[in-house]
Write a protein that holds these residues in place. Sequence first.
Motif, PDB file in Angstrom:
ATOM      1  N   ALA A 208      27.515 -48.435  40.401  1.00 24.91           N
ATOM      2  CA  ALA A 208      28.785 -48.021  40.220  1.00 24.91           C
ATOM      3  C   ALA A 208      29.648 -49.359  40.026  1.00 24.91           C
ATOM      4  CB  ALA A 208      29.179 -47.457  41.823  1.00 24.91           C
ATOM      5  N   GLU A 209      29.295 -50.427  40.925  1.00 28.08           N
ATOM      6  CA  GLU A 209      30.112 -51.714  40.633  1.00 28.08           C
ATOM      7  C   GLU A 209      30.167 -52.190  39.430  1.00 28.08           C
ATOM      8  OE1 GLU A 209      28.460 -54.830  43.366  1.00 28.08           O
ATOM      9  OE2 GLU A 209      29.345 -53.664  45.055  1.00 28.08           O
ATOM     10  N   SER A 210      29.076 -52.051  38.640  1.00 28.06           N
ATOM     11  CA  SER A 210      28.671 -52.473  37.309  1.00 28.06           C
ATOM     12  C   SER A 210      29.753 -51.625  36.437  1.00 28.06           C
ATOM     13  CB  SER A 210      27.285 -52.582  36.974  1.00 28.06           C
ATOM     14  OG  SER A 210      27.338 -52.754  35.674  1.00 28.06           O
ATOM     15  N   LEU A 211      29.474 -50.258  36.350  1.00 25.96           N
ATOM     16  CA  LEU A 211      30.131 -49.379  35.656  1.00 25.96           C
ATOM     17  C   LEU A 211      31.481 -49.206  35.852  1.00 25.96           C
ATOM     18  CD1 LEU A 211      27.207 -46.710  35.258  1.00 25.96           C
ATOM     19  CD2 LEU A 211      28.113 -48.262  33.744  1.00 25.96           C
ATOM     20  N   VAL A 212      31.997 -49.535  37.053  1.00 28.04           N
ATOM     21  CA  VAL A 212      33.477 -49.690  37.192  1.00 28.04           C
ATOM     22  C   VAL A 212      34.069 -50.785  36.585  1.00 28.04           C
ATOM     23  CG1 VAL A 212      35.139 -49.819  39.081  1.00 28.04           C
ATOM     24  CG2 VAL A 212      33.298 -48.007  39.307  1.00 28.04           C
ATOM     25  N   ALA A 213      33.340 -51.896  36.833  1.00 27.92           N
ATOM     26  CA  ALA A 213      34.009 -53.215  36.223  1.00 27.92           C
ATOM     27  C   ALA A 213      33.825 -52.928  34.459  1.00 27.92           C
ATOM     28  CB  ALA A 213      32.947 -54.313  36.483  1.00 27.92           C
ATOM     29  N   GLU A 214      32.986 -52.155  34.034  1.00 29.43           N
ATOM     30  CA  GLU A 214      32.883 -51.925  32.441  1.00 29.43           C
ATOM     31  C   GLU A 214      33.827 -50.792  32.076  1.00 29.43           C
ATOM     32  OE1 GLU A 214      29.410 -50.765  29.265  1.00 29.43           O
ATOM     33  OE2 GLU A 214      28.980 -51.618  31.280  1.00 29.43           O
ATOM     34  N   HIS A 215      33.936 -49.610  32.737  1.00 33.87           N
ATOM     35  CA  HIS A 215      34.622 -48.588  32.398  1.00 33.87           C
ATOM     36  C   HIS A 215      35.682 -48.080  33.188  1.00 33.87           C
ATOM     37  CE1 HIS A 215      31.498 -47.951  29.475  1.00 33.87           C
ATOM     38  NE2 HIS A 215      30.442 -48.047  30.404  1.00 33.87           N
TER      39      HIS A 215
ATOM     40  N   VAL B 237      32.130 -49.229  47.003  1.00 30.82           N
ATOM     41  CA  VAL B 237      32.195 -50.314  46.082  1.00 30.82           C
ATOM     42  C   VAL B 237      33.392 -51.292  46.435  1.00 30.82           C
ATOM     43  CG1 VAL B 237      32.734 -50.669  43.704  1.00 30.82           C
ATOM     44  CG2 VAL B 237      31.290 -49.146  44.061  1.00 30.82           C
ATOM     45  N   PHE B 238      34.279 -50.986  46.720  1.00 31.93           N
ATOM     46  CA  PHE B 238      35.452 -51.731  46.936  1.00 31.93           C
ATOM     47  C   PHE B 238      35.375 -52.396  48.282  1.00 31.93           C
ATOM     48  CE2 PHE B 238      39.897 -52.318  48.719  1.00 31.93           C
ATOM     49  CZ  PHE B 238      40.439 -52.943  47.558  1.00 31.93           C
ATOM     50  N   LYS B 239      34.991 -51.817  49.245  1.00 37.83           N
ATOM     51  CA  LYS B 239      34.652 -52.591  50.722  1.00 37.83           C
ATOM     52  C   LYS B 239      33.583 -53.474  50.605  1.00 37.83           C
ATOM     53  CE  LYS B 239      34.336 -51.945  55.506  1.00 37.83           C
ATOM     54  NZ  LYS B 239      33.588 -51.277  56.485  1.00 37.83           N
ATOM     55  N   GLY B 240      32.770 -53.499  49.630  1.00 40.65           N
ATOM     56  CA  GLY B 240      31.526 -54.215  49.511  1.00 40.65           C
ATOM     57  C   GLY B 240      31.868 -55.514  48.983  1.00 40.65           C
ATOM     58  N   ARG B 241      32.971 -55.187  47.955  1.00 40.13           N
ATOM     59  CA  ARG B 241      33.447 -56.603  46.996  1.00 40.13           C
ATOM     60  C   ARG B 241      34.328 -57.033  47.964  1.00 40.13           C
ATOM     61  NH1 ARG B 241      35.419 -53.913  41.285  1.00 40.13           N
ATOM     62  NH2 ARG B 241      33.318 -53.655  40.459  1.00 40.13           N
ATOM     63  N   VAL B 242      35.019 -56.454  48.866  1.00 45.98           N
ATOM     64  CA  VAL B 242      36.109 -57.243  49.907  1.00 45.98           C
ATOM     65  C   VAL B 242      35.171 -58.112  50.875  1.00 45.98           C
ATOM     66  CG1 VAL B 242      37.572 -56.816  51.739  1.00 45.98           C
ATOM     67  CG2 VAL B 242      37.946 -55.680  49.698  1.00 45.98           C
ATOM     68  N   GLU B 243      34.130 -57.513  51.387  1.00 48.47           N
ATOM     69  CA  GLU B 243      33.204 -58.149  52.153  1.00 48.47           C
ATOM     70  C   GLU B 243      32.570 -59.387  51.468  1.00 48.47           C
ATOM     71  OE1 GLU B 243      30.670 -54.910  53.622  1.00 48.47           O
ATOM     72  OE2 GLU B 243      31.866 -54.276  55.096  1.00 48.47           O
ATOM     73  N   ALA B 244      32.335 -59.081  50.316  1.00 47.04           N
ATOM     74  CA  ALA B 244      31.689 -60.486  49.647  1.00 47.04           C
ATOM     75  C   ALA B 244      33.009 -61.726  49.393  1.00 47.04           C
ATOM     76  CB  ALA B 244      31.482 -60.030  48.226  1.00 47.04           C
ATOM     77  N   LEU B 245      34.108 -61.153  49.159  1.00 45.05           N
ATOM     78  CA  LEU B 245      35.087 -62.058  49.073  1.00 45.05           C
ATOM     79  C   LEU B 245      35.608 -62.851  50.507  1.00 45.05           C
ATOM     80  CD1 LEU B 245      37.865 -60.393  47.028  1.00 45.05           C
ATOM     81  CD2 LEU B 245      36.780 -62.564  46.499  1.00 45.05           C
ATOM     82  N   CYS B 246      35.357 -62.133  51.457  1.00 44.67           N
ATOM     83  CA  CYS B 246      35.734 -62.627  52.799  1.00 44.67           C
ATOM     84  C   CYS B 246      34.477 -63.446  53.082  1.00 44.67           C
ATOM     85  CB  CYS B 246      35.852 -61.421  53.871  1.00 44.67           C
ATOM     86  SG  CYS B 246      37.153 -60.873  53.735  1.00 44.67           S
ATOM     87  N   ALA B 247      33.450 -63.240  52.920  1.00 41.65           N
ATOM     88  CA  ALA B 247      32.026 -64.191  53.101  1.00 41.65           C
ATOM     89  C   ALA B 247      32.171 -65.371  52.380  1.00 41.65           C
ATOM     90  CB  ALA B 247      30.848 -63.448  52.718  1.00 41.65           C
TER      91      ALA B 247
ATOM     92  N   ALA C 199      40.070 -58.682  41.331  1.00 39.99           N
ATOM     93  CA  ALA C 199      41.115 -57.634  41.192  1.00 39.99           C
ATOM     94  C   ALA C 199      40.972 -57.074  39.539  1.00 39.99           C
ATOM     95  CB  ALA C 199      42.316 -58.363  41.373  1.00 39.99           C
ATOM     96  N   VAL C 200      40.514 -57.997  38.743  1.00 45.80           N
ATOM     97  CA  VAL C 200      40.453 -57.695  37.232  1.00 45.80           C
ATOM     98  C   VAL C 200      39.386 -56.485  37.169  1.00 45.80           C
ATOM     99  CG1 VAL C 200      39.777 -58.278  34.891  1.00 45.80           C
ATOM    100  CG2 VAL C 200      41.574 -59.594  36.579  1.00 45.80           C
ATOM    101  N   ALA C 201      37.962 -56.898  37.758  1.00 50.96           N
ATOM    102  CA  ALA C 201      36.929 -55.931  37.768  1.00 50.96           C
ATOM    103  C   ALA C 201      37.358 -54.492  38.395  1.00 50.96           C
ATOM    104  CB  ALA C 201      35.660 -56.631  38.660  1.00 50.96           C
ATOM    105  N   ASN C 202      38.313 -54.652  39.254  1.00 56.54           N
ATOM    106  CA  ASN C 202      38.410 -53.303  39.824  1.00 56.54           C
ATOM    107  C   ASN C 202      38.972 -52.083  38.958  1.00 56.54           C
ATOM    108  OD1 ASN C 202      37.803 -53.961  42.344  1.00 56.54           O
ATOM    109  ND2 ASN C 202      39.883 -54.573  43.037  1.00 56.54           N
ATOM    110  N   ARG C 203      39.294 -52.633  37.748  1.00 55.60           N
ATOM    111  CA  ARG C 203      39.870 -51.749  36.516  1.00 55.60           C
ATOM    112  C   ARG C 203      40.434 -50.251  37.122  1.00 55.60           C
ATOM    113  NH1 ARG C 203      37.946 -52.627  31.184  1.00 55.60           N
ATOM    114  NH2 ARG C 203      38.109 -50.347  31.166  1.00 55.60           N
ATOM    115  N   GLY C 204      41.506 -50.057  37.757  1.00 58.06           N
ATOM    116  CA  GLY C 204      42.056 -48.789  38.232  1.00 58.06           C
ATOM    117  C   GLY C 204      41.436 -48.217  39.552  1.00 58.06           C
ATOM    118  N   LEU C 205      40.299 -49.027  40.205  1.00 58.30           N
ATOM    119  CA  LEU C 205      39.906 -48.773  41.499  1.00 58.30           C
ATOM    120  C   LEU C 205      40.823 -48.770  42.525  1.00 58.30           C
ATOM    121  CD1 LEU C 205      37.383 -47.948  42.887  1.00 58.30           C
ATOM    122  CD2 LEU C 205      37.068 -50.508  43.196  1.00 58.30           C
ATOM    123  N   GLY C 206      41.848 -49.540  42.767  1.00 64.29           N
ATOM    124  CA  GLY C 206      42.717 -49.313  43.676  1.00 64.29           C
ATOM    125  C   GLY C 206      43.698 -48.061  43.577  1.00 64.29           C
ATOM    126  N   ALA C 207      44.328 -48.005  42.235  1.00 63.30           N
ATOM    127  CA  ALA C 207      45.117 -46.593  42.262  1.00 63.30           C
ATOM    128  C   ALA C 207      44.108 -45.543  42.395  1.00 63.30           C
ATOM    129  CB  ALA C 207      45.712 -46.787  40.864  1.00 63.30           C
TER     130      ALA C 207
END
Length: 195
Positions: free
Chosen positions: A28-35, A69-79, A105-113
């Motif tokens: 999901a991380e990979s495909l959200v970043a792509e699509h 997906v979002f929470k995993g990315r945030v945890e990685a940024l905090c680490a 943030a760029v890789a989120n591609r609409g994830l936040g919205a």
Amino acid sequence: MPKTAAGPTARPMRADARRNYDRIVAAAESLVAEHGAEASLEQIARHAGVGSATLHRHFPSRQLLLEAVFKGRVEALCAQAHDLLPASDPGAALVTWLRAVGAHAVANRGLGASLMHGTRDGDPTLGSTCHAMITSAGDELLNRARHMNAVRPDVTIAQLLKLVSAIALATEEDPDGPGEADRLLNLAIDGVRAR
């Protein structure tokens, strides 16, 4: 801490279920970043090497998968922020982390919205929790950089995160979004450095 299944009856997972969970989230991380956030759930299942039923067993809704997906990315940024704290150049450490936040943030591609629109299915506090985590992690880096006179004393982490978010939003649809975001961030960083 062992991972648990998503949903109201969360419980610890068996090893094979945990592997499937991790593969689904990575796909999901990979495909959200792509699509973008509307990436096909069927495509995510195929990319993860699991059946659609397995995906839906772990994530009964798109919302819950996107939250993971979002929470995993945030945890990685905090680490990453934590790992950068002892760096010998705290100004460079802060810039490195801000670049990572921009790439995130760029890789989120609409994830936040997408997460904002689906709060009835998932965790309504996720956005504020993740924002608090990122702010706290960044504030530690900023305070260390400020203490070493590597940044202007009047700069706040809220300002830096707004700047990075604005750059990410402006470059989200750019064919080279991460690269363009990094170039724009470089231009902005000169205004943050101590004179």
